[in-house]
Scaffold this active site. Structure first.
Site, PDB file in Angstrom:
ATOM      1  N   HIS A   1       1.486  -7.171   3.590  1.00 52.97           N
ATOM      2  CA  HIS A   1       1.794  -6.068   4.491  1.00 52.97           C
ATOM      3  C   HIS A   1       1.969  -4.790   3.678  1.00 52.97           C
ATOM      4  O   HIS A   1       2.253  -4.835   2.478  1.00 52.97           O
ATOM      5  CB  HIS A   1       3.072  -6.362   5.270  1.00 52.97           C
ATOM      6  CG  HIS A   1       2.934  -7.448   6.275  1.00 52.97           C
ATOM      7  ND1 HIS A   1       3.848  -7.629   7.281  1.00 52.97           N
ATOM      8  CD2 HIS A   1       2.001  -8.421   6.439  1.00 52.97           C
ATOM      9  CE1 HIS A   1       3.494  -8.657   8.022  1.00 52.97           C
ATOM     10  NE2 HIS A   1       2.370  -9.166   7.526  1.00 52.97           N
TER      11      HIS A   1
ATOM     12  N   GLU B   1       4.344  -2.590   3.519  1.00 51.79           N
ATOM     13  CA  GLU B   1       5.650  -2.447   2.887  1.00 51.79           C
ATOM     14  C   GLU B   1       5.776  -3.350   1.656  1.00 51.79           C
ATOM     15  O   GLU B   1       6.319  -2.938   0.633  1.00 51.79           O
ATOM     16  CB  GLU B   1       6.773  -2.785   3.882  1.00 51.79           C
ATOM     17  CG  GLU B   1       6.814  -1.874   5.094  1.00 51.79           C
ATOM     18  CD  GLU B   1       5.989  -2.374   6.280  1.00 51.79           C
ATOM     19  OE1 GLU B   1       6.293  -1.962   7.406  1.00 51.79           O
ATOM     20  OE2 GLU B   1       5.044  -3.166   6.078  1.00 51.79           O
TER      21      GLU B   1
ATOM     22  N   CYS C   1       8.382  -5.454   9.980  1.00 54.16           N
ATOM     23  CA  CYS C   1       8.524  -6.799  10.532  1.00 54.16           C
ATOM     24  C   CYS C   1       9.684  -7.496   9.821  1.00 54.16           C
ATOM     25  O   CYS C   1      10.219  -6.971   8.826  1.00 54.16           O
ATOM     26  CB  CYS C   1       7.226  -7.582  10.346  1.00 54.16           C
ATOM     27  SG  CYS C   1       6.944  -8.133   8.639  1.00 54.16           S
TER      28      CYS C   1
ATOM     29  N   CYS D   1       9.094  -7.861   5.968  1.00 53.16           N
ATOM     30  CA  CYS D   1       9.159  -6.592   5.239  1.00 53.16           C
ATOM     31  C   CYS D   1      10.575  -6.033   5.217  1.00 53.16           C
ATOM     32  O   CYS D   1      11.022  -5.493   4.205  1.00 53.16           O
ATOM     33  CB  CYS D   1       8.181  -5.594   5.840  1.00 53.16           C
ATOM     34  SG  CYS D   1       6.457  -6.106   5.637  1.00 53.16           S
TER      35      CYS D   1
END
Length: 157
Positions: free
Chosen positions: A54, A56, A84, A87
């Site tokens: 992801h 992040e 999420c 993250c």
């Protein structure tokens, strides 16, 4: 344009770039410390076949590598959408001081990136989760924990 808007705009640019490249979903992130970008990233789940890639996470990994430290005190994570659970957890583990995001969870969910089920799963006892989990205690499993806690030179994190 204030500082938050400036860095959020960069995270949004990265979200667009990564998405246009077909590397992953439309998410970008920037990590800032003392007014300077120390890392940035976009979602690379598709290109890397890595469900943890992801935006992040990519930015946190790069920032920690650049800082040569697994903690990022004084850092702000700017992200195009609300992080999420994975993250958000990584931001806590990295000791990021502040998170600023543009799109809400609801806005991401509206285009198919809904984390509600995962948030619900995390609140359940392990025996009630959708992934079959079994607690199987073994006496030797405690040995690494005991050795770790007795290490005089351990680095806690």
């Amino acid at each position: 344009m204030n500082q938050d808007d400036f860095f959020l705009a960069r995270a949004i640019e990265l979200a667009q770039k990564g998405s246009e490249l077909g590397e992953g979903g439309p998410f970008g992130a920037v990590i800032v410390r003392e007014g300077k970008i120390i890392s940035q990233g976009w979602n690379r789940v598709l290109i890397s076949n890595d469900p943890t890639a992801h935006a992040e996470i990519m930015a946190i990994r790069a920032a920690c590598a650049a800082a040569n430290n697994f903690h990022l005190p004084g850092a702000t994570l700017y992200t195009s959408s609300e992080p999420c659970p994975m993250c958000l957890s990584a931001a806590y583990w990295a000791r990021i001081e502040r998170i600023v995001f543009a799109n809400s969870r609801a806005e991401a969910a509206a285009i198919g990136f809904c984390d509600d089920e995962l948030y619900d799963e995390l609140n359940r006892h392990f025996s009630d989760r959708s992934i079959d989990m079994a607690h199987h205690p073994m006496p030797q499993a405690l040995l690494p924990l005991e050795k770790w806690v007795s290490k005089a030179d351990r680095i806690t994190y």
